[in-house]
Each structure stands twice: as C-alpha cells, then as structure tokens.
Design a protein around this motif. Structure first.
Motif, PDB file in Angstrom:
ATOM      1  N   PRO A 225     -39.895  43.541 -12.047  1.00 37.24           N
ATOM      2  CA  PRO A 225     -40.442  44.056 -10.794  1.00 37.24           C
ATOM      3  C   PRO A 225     -41.709  43.278 -10.422  1.00 37.24           C
ATOM      4  CG  PRO A 225     -40.953  45.556 -12.590  1.00 37.24           C
ATOM      5  CD  PRO A 225     -40.118  44.458 -13.180  1.00 37.24           C
ATOM      6  N   VAL A 226     -41.893  43.025  -9.131  1.00 37.11           N
ATOM      7  CA  VAL A 226     -43.036  42.236  -8.670  1.00 37.11           C
ATOM      8  C   VAL A 226     -43.728  42.986  -7.543  1.00 37.11           C
ATOM      9  CG1 VAL A 226     -43.781  40.049  -7.665  1.00 37.11           C
ATOM     10  CG2 VAL A 226     -41.846  40.086  -9.267  1.00 37.11           C
ATOM     11  N   LYS A 227     -45.017  43.249  -7.728  1.00 35.33           N
ATOM     12  CA  LYS A 227     -45.842  43.844  -6.664  1.00 35.33           C
ATOM     13  C   LYS A 227     -47.227  43.242  -6.802  1.00 35.33           C
ATOM     14  CE  LYS A 227     -46.987  46.847  -3.390  1.00 35.33           C
ATOM     15  NZ  LYS A 227     -48.254  46.229  -2.949  1.00 35.33           N
ATOM     16  N   LEU A 228     -47.475  42.141  -6.080  1.00 34.39           N
ATOM     17  CA  LEU A 228     -48.691  41.352  -6.273  1.00 34.39           C
ATOM     18  C   LEU A 228     -49.498  41.259  -4.987  1.00 34.39           C
ATOM     19  CD1 LEU A 228     -47.172  38.436  -8.386  1.00 34.39           C
ATOM     20  CD2 LEU A 228     -48.247  40.530  -9.210  1.00 34.39           C
ATOM     21  N   SER A 229     -50.799  41.032  -5.159  1.00 31.86           N
ATOM     22  CA  SER A 229     -51.709  40.947  -4.012  1.00 31.86           C
ATOM     23  C   SER A 229     -51.890  39.523  -3.505  1.00 31.86           C
ATOM     24  CB  SER A 229     -53.077  41.506  -4.405  1.00 31.86           C
ATOM     25  OG  SER A 229     -53.692  40.649  -5.374  1.00 31.86           O
TER      26      SER A 229
ATOM     27  N   ASP B  94     -38.901  42.141  -5.716  1.00 35.83           N
ATOM     28  CA  ASP B  94     -40.207  42.162  -5.060  1.00 35.83           C
ATOM     29  C   ASP B  94     -40.368  43.477  -4.310  1.00 35.83           C
ATOM     30  OD1 ASP B  94     -42.668  40.460  -4.093  1.00 35.83           O
ATOM     31  OD2 ASP B  94     -41.915  41.628  -2.398  1.00 35.83           O
ATOM     32  N   ASP B  95     -41.378  44.249  -4.731  1.00 42.37           N
ATOM     33  CA  ASP B  95     -41.588  45.595  -4.209  1.00 42.37           C
ATOM     34  C   ASP B  95     -42.633  45.578  -3.094  1.00 42.37           C
ATOM     35  OD1 ASP B  95     -41.125  48.315  -4.072  1.00 42.37           O
ATOM     36  OD2 ASP B  95     -42.563  48.798  -5.662  1.00 42.37           O
ATOM     37  N   LEU B  96     -42.379  44.740  -2.107  1.00 41.22           N
ATOM     38  CA  LEU B  96     -43.241  44.601  -0.934  1.00 41.22           C
ATOM     39  C   LEU B  96     -44.637  44.111  -1.327  1.00 41.22           C
ATOM     40  CD1 LEU B  96     -42.341  45.076   2.019  1.00 41.22           C
ATOM     41  CD2 LEU B  96     -43.724  47.157   1.996  1.00 41.22           C
ATOM     42  N   SER B  97     -44.691  42.907  -1.909  1.00 45.84           N
ATOM     43  CA  SER B  97     -45.972  42.292  -2.257  1.00 45.84           C
ATOM     44  C   SER B  97     -46.826  42.089  -1.011  1.00 45.84           C
ATOM     45  CB  SER B  97     -45.733  40.958  -2.969  1.00 45.84           C
ATOM     46  OG  SER B  97     -45.221  41.174  -4.263  1.00 45.84           O
ATOM     47  N   ASP B  98     -48.143  41.916  -1.227  1.00 50.81           N
ATOM     48  CA  ASP B  98     -49.115  42.009  -0.137  1.00 50.81           C
ATOM     49  C   ASP B  98     -49.540  40.686   0.475  1.00 50.81           C
ATOM     50  OD1 ASP B  98     -49.218  44.779  -0.612  1.00 50.81           O
ATOM     51  OD2 ASP B  98     -50.720  44.511  -2.178  1.00 50.81           O
TER      52      ASP B  98
ATOM     53  N   ALA C  81     -37.994  50.035  -8.627  1.00 54.17           N
ATOM     54  CA  ALA C  81     -37.679  48.607  -8.516  1.00 54.17           C
ATOM     55  C   ALA C  81     -36.802  48.161  -9.687  1.00 54.17           C
ATOM     56  CB  ALA C  81     -38.966  47.785  -8.468  1.00 54.17           C
ATOM     57  N   ARG C  82     -37.128  48.622 -10.878  1.00 54.17           N
ATOM     58  CA  ARG C  82     -36.279  48.291 -12.035  1.00 54.17           C
ATOM     59  C   ARG C  82     -34.868  48.843 -11.844  1.00 54.17           C
ATOM     60  NH1 ARG C  82     -40.857  50.312 -15.156  1.00 54.17           N
ATOM     61  NH2 ARG C  82     -42.256  48.555 -15.561  1.00 54.17           N
ATOM     62  N   ASN C  83     -34.773  50.045 -11.292  1.00 51.65           N
ATOM     63  CA  ASN C  83     -33.443  50.622 -11.053  1.00 51.65           C
ATOM     64  C   ASN C  83     -32.611  49.743 -10.136  1.00 51.65           C
ATOM     65  OD1 ASN C  83     -34.082  52.855 -12.643  1.00 51.65           O
ATOM     66  ND2 ASN C  83     -34.661  54.132 -10.901  1.00 51.65           N
ATOM     67  N   LYS C  84     -33.230  49.167  -9.118  1.00 48.73           N
ATOM     68  CA  LYS C  84     -32.511  48.247  -8.227  1.00 48.73           C
ATOM     69  C   LYS C  84     -32.009  47.044  -9.017  1.00 48.73           C
ATOM     70  CE  LYS C  84     -35.037  49.403  -3.961  1.00 48.73           C
ATOM     71  NZ  LYS C  84     -33.902  49.797  -3.120  1.00 48.73           N
ATOM     72  N   GLY C  85     -32.862  46.532  -9.904  1.00 51.60           N
ATOM     73  CA  GLY C  85     -32.456  45.411 -10.739  1.00 51.60           C
ATOM     74  C   GLY C  85     -31.332  45.767 -11.688  1.00 51.60           C
ATOM     75  N   VAL C  86     -31.383  46.987 -12.231  1.00 47.62           N
ATOM     76  CA  VAL C  86     -30.333  47.454 -13.151  1.00 47.62           C
ATOM     77  C   VAL C  86     -28.988  47.513 -12.422  1.00 47.62           C
ATOM     78  CG1 VAL C  86     -29.500  49.495 -14.397  1.00 47.62           C
ATOM     79  CG2 VAL C  86     -31.863  48.715 -14.719  1.00 47.62           C
TER      80      VAL C  86
ATOM     81  N   LYS D 155     -39.609  48.669   1.633  1.00 47.12           N
ATOM     82  CA  LYS D 155     -40.777  49.537   1.493  1.00 47.12           C
ATOM     83  C   LYS D 155     -41.132  49.609   0.014  1.00 47.12           C
ATOM     84  CE  LYS D 155     -38.184  53.876   1.121  1.00 47.12           C
ATOM     85  NZ  LYS D 155     -38.022  55.255   1.656  1.00 47.12           N
ATOM     86  N   ASN D 156     -42.398  49.881  -0.263  1.00 48.13           N
ATOM     87  CA  ASN D 156     -42.844  49.971  -1.652  1.00 48.13           C
ATOM     88  C   ASN D 156     -42.234  51.204  -2.312  1.00 48.13           C
ATOM     89  OD1 ASN D 156     -45.461  51.186  -3.470  1.00 48.13           O
ATOM     90  ND2 ASN D 156     -44.685  49.162  -3.927  1.00 48.13           N
ATOM     91  N   CYS D 157     -41.542  50.988  -3.434  1.00 52.08           N
ATOM     92  CA  CYS D 157     -40.848  52.107  -4.085  1.00 52.08           C
ATOM     93  C   CYS D 157     -41.357  52.378  -5.500  1.00 52.08           C
ATOM     94  CB  CYS D 157     -39.347  51.843  -4.094  1.00 52.08           C
ATOM     95  SG  CYS D 157     -38.833  50.346  -4.948  1.00 52.08           S
ATOM     96  N   GLY D 158     -42.252  51.531  -6.045  1.00 46.46           N
ATOM     97  CA  GLY D 158     -42.768  51.731  -7.391  1.00 46.46           C
ATOM     98  C   GLY D 158     -41.974  50.965  -8.429  1.00 46.46           C
TER      99      GLY D 158
END
Length: 337
Positions: A11-15, A45-49, A82-87, A75-78
């Motif tokens: 999962p990726v959520k970066l600034s 990518d969980d809606l990086s900034d 995000a891991r669940n989407k990857g699974v 949208k940001n889902c946490g």
C-alpha cells in the motif's frame, strides 16, 4: 502469469517528501533484489498527496515492466482496505501466496526464496513470518534500548516461546498479543481473501493475524532472515502518530479480532482442547500488558476488568505467568486489587 508467481503487496500513501520517496524506492528495491525472481509487485496507491509520488511510480513502471501492477484508488481508504484491494488482485491473477511489504520497510533478499520453500514443503502451512530489525531513515539499526517498549516486546517475543504450528491463535492471543509484523508476513492467497483486513487504522493487522491463525493450518517462523521495520527519528510509530485515540482503538479492535477468532476456532475445532473462558481471561490479561507498555493505564485497567469478570483467581494466575519485568506484574496486580 506463471501459476507459481508470488505477489508482494505494497500500500502507498505518500506526501511527496524527498526522504519519504527515497525510502519508498528502497522498499521497492528490496523486492526487486529477491534471489527468487518469480514475483510480481502489486502496488496500491491510496490517493497519495503529490504528483512527485505518481512520477516516481511511473519511473518504477519503466524499470520493472510487467512485474509491477499498480492499482489507483479514487478515494483514501486506509492501509488495510488498500491491502484488501491488492489481495483480490492477487487472487484474480492466480498468485498462490502473498508477501506484505509496506512502502518504507525492507524485505531480506532471501525472503521469497525461504517463504516459498516453507509453503512447498508443507501444504498445511498458512502463514510464514520472520523477525525484524528496527531501522531509521538512514538504514541504521536502532539500539534495542531506544525502541518503544510495545515494539520491543514483539522482538523479544521472537527469542522466547515463539508462536508456531497449529492453533497459533491461542499463542498470539494469550502470550504474545502481536508477533508477526505486517512487512514480515506471508500468507496463502485463499486465506487472505477469506479473512480481509478490517476497515480500521489501528491494530487492523493484529485483528487479521489472530483470525488467520484460528483457521486449521500452521504458522511457520523463519529464523534465518530478518526484515527491516522503518521507524524514522522522532516518530513514535505510524499509527500512533496519526491517531489521537490510539490505545482506545487498540483495545477495541484487538478485542473484536479476538472474539472473531473465537468464533472461527469454534467452527473449525481449533481450541487446542482448552477452555474458552481460560483463553479469554489470558487474552485480556495479555492485552492489558501491552496497554501498560504503552502507558495507557485506563485501558490496561479496562482490559483487566474484562478478565476479572470471568475469574479473579485466573486473572492473577495469568499475570504471574506473563513474560515481562516484575514491575509490570506488580502494577497490574495493583489495578486488580
């Protein structure tokens, strides 16, 4: 895709901070450097900034080609969702097992090689995990006495009475509370699909591991290698720094995960011949210790009260059996009296 191709999920959520991007590149490089080359990397990518994050991902696509699969959320889902989407993606492409790897943590080069061997040698194995070193932003190992007690207890738990084998949920629930770090955990895809991460930002992994472990099948601990768990200077932990009610959520989510695991164990007969209320008492005592390590006395007491509602005698007995410094046992006994 080869039916034996394993899936790393990140999962990726970066600034877009330069240090953050550097650590992200290092995490991906640790996947790229696996001695077993039969893998794909599913990045969510969980809606990086920042556009700089997407530019970095584009560079990675050029480098890794068909080995990198990127999912973009709208949208940001946490991190758990995000891991669940990857699974689900891993299931769709036929990956037999998954290795979780967060966007700043490091996998040992032999991780996939040894994980695959563990799964291949015993088809009853559900989860394979390793220990880890805590590293700073420069890759230096953080001295043990400078690590948060709540993290240190996980590492110490890999030295004594390691959780392995069948009915592993009992050891996790009653002795360890938390034993397998996310970026050091691999799981069969079929089980990961069956037991998704909850929609929580605290203890979502702990909730998930105990449910994995309540299913028939084995946990395997690899002693040959370690992962690298990144905690940057002046940052307590990712989830603690982002959640003002961390210990309240930890108590609630861990408790909910445990109760779900009990239901699973009833269904599959994985109680290990133990009394359910004994397991429940020991769980709340062990959770109380972790809350005390986090200096959350109110929630430590709340957890102990759950145990006391079952049996004061058993509560005191389980406190005596805890693997911890004597002063923690005395503090907990004082809360019981």
């Amino acid at each position: 895709m080869d039916k034996n191709t394993a899936a790393f999920i990140m999962p990726v959520k970066l600034s877009g901070d330069e240090t953050e991007l550097r650590l992200f590149r290092e995490a991906v490089e640790s996947v790229k450097n696996q001695t077993d080359d039969n893998w794909l990397l599913i990045m969510v990518d969980d809606l990086s900034d920042s556009q700089s994050v997407y530019d970095t991902i584009d560079e990675m696509k050029e480098d890794l080609k068909e080995k990198l699969h990127v999912i973009y959320t709208d949208k940001n889902c946490g991190s758990g969702a995000a891991r669940n989407k990857g699974v689900r993606y891993a299931q769709a492409v036929g990956a037999p097992f998954i290795l979780f790897n967060d966007s700043d943590d490091l996998s040992d080069p032999r991780r996939l090689e040894l994980v695959r061997k563990a799964f291949d040698e015993d088809d009853t194995v559900n989860v394979v995990y390793t220990s880890f070193d805590v590293i700073d932003e420069n890759g230096n190992v953080v001295p043990h006495d400078r690590i948060l007690m709540s993290v240190r207890e996980i590492i110490d738990g890999h030295q004594v009475d390691v959780v392995e084998g069948e009915n592993a949920w009992i050891g996790i629930a009653t002795r360890k509370k938390y034993t397998n770090l996310t970026s050091c955990t691999a799981v069969k895809t079929s089980l990961a699909v069956q037991e998704p991460f909850p929609s929580e930002s605290v203890s979502e992994d702990s909730h998930t591991w105990v449910r994995y472990a309540a299913h028939p099948g084995k946990f395997v601990f690899l002693r040959e290698i370690k992962g690298g768990y990144r905690i940057c200077s002046n940052v307590a932990s990712r989830s603690r720094s982002n959640n003002a009610n961390f210990y309240q959520k930890m108590f609630e989510v861990d408790s909910a995960g445990f109760e779900e695991a009990v239901k699973i164990a009833r269904k599959y007969g994985t109680m290990g011949g133990l009394d359910e209320n004994d397991i429940r008492t020991a769980f709340y005592v062990r959770l109380a210790l972790s809350l005390l390590h986090g200096e959350s006395v109110p929630y430590c007491k709340k957890s102990l009260d759950k145990a006391l509602a079952i049996s004061k005698e058993r509560t005191l007995a389980y406190i005596d059996q805890l693997y911890c410094a004597p002063e923690y046992k005395e503090s907990m006994k004082a809360l019981v009296q």
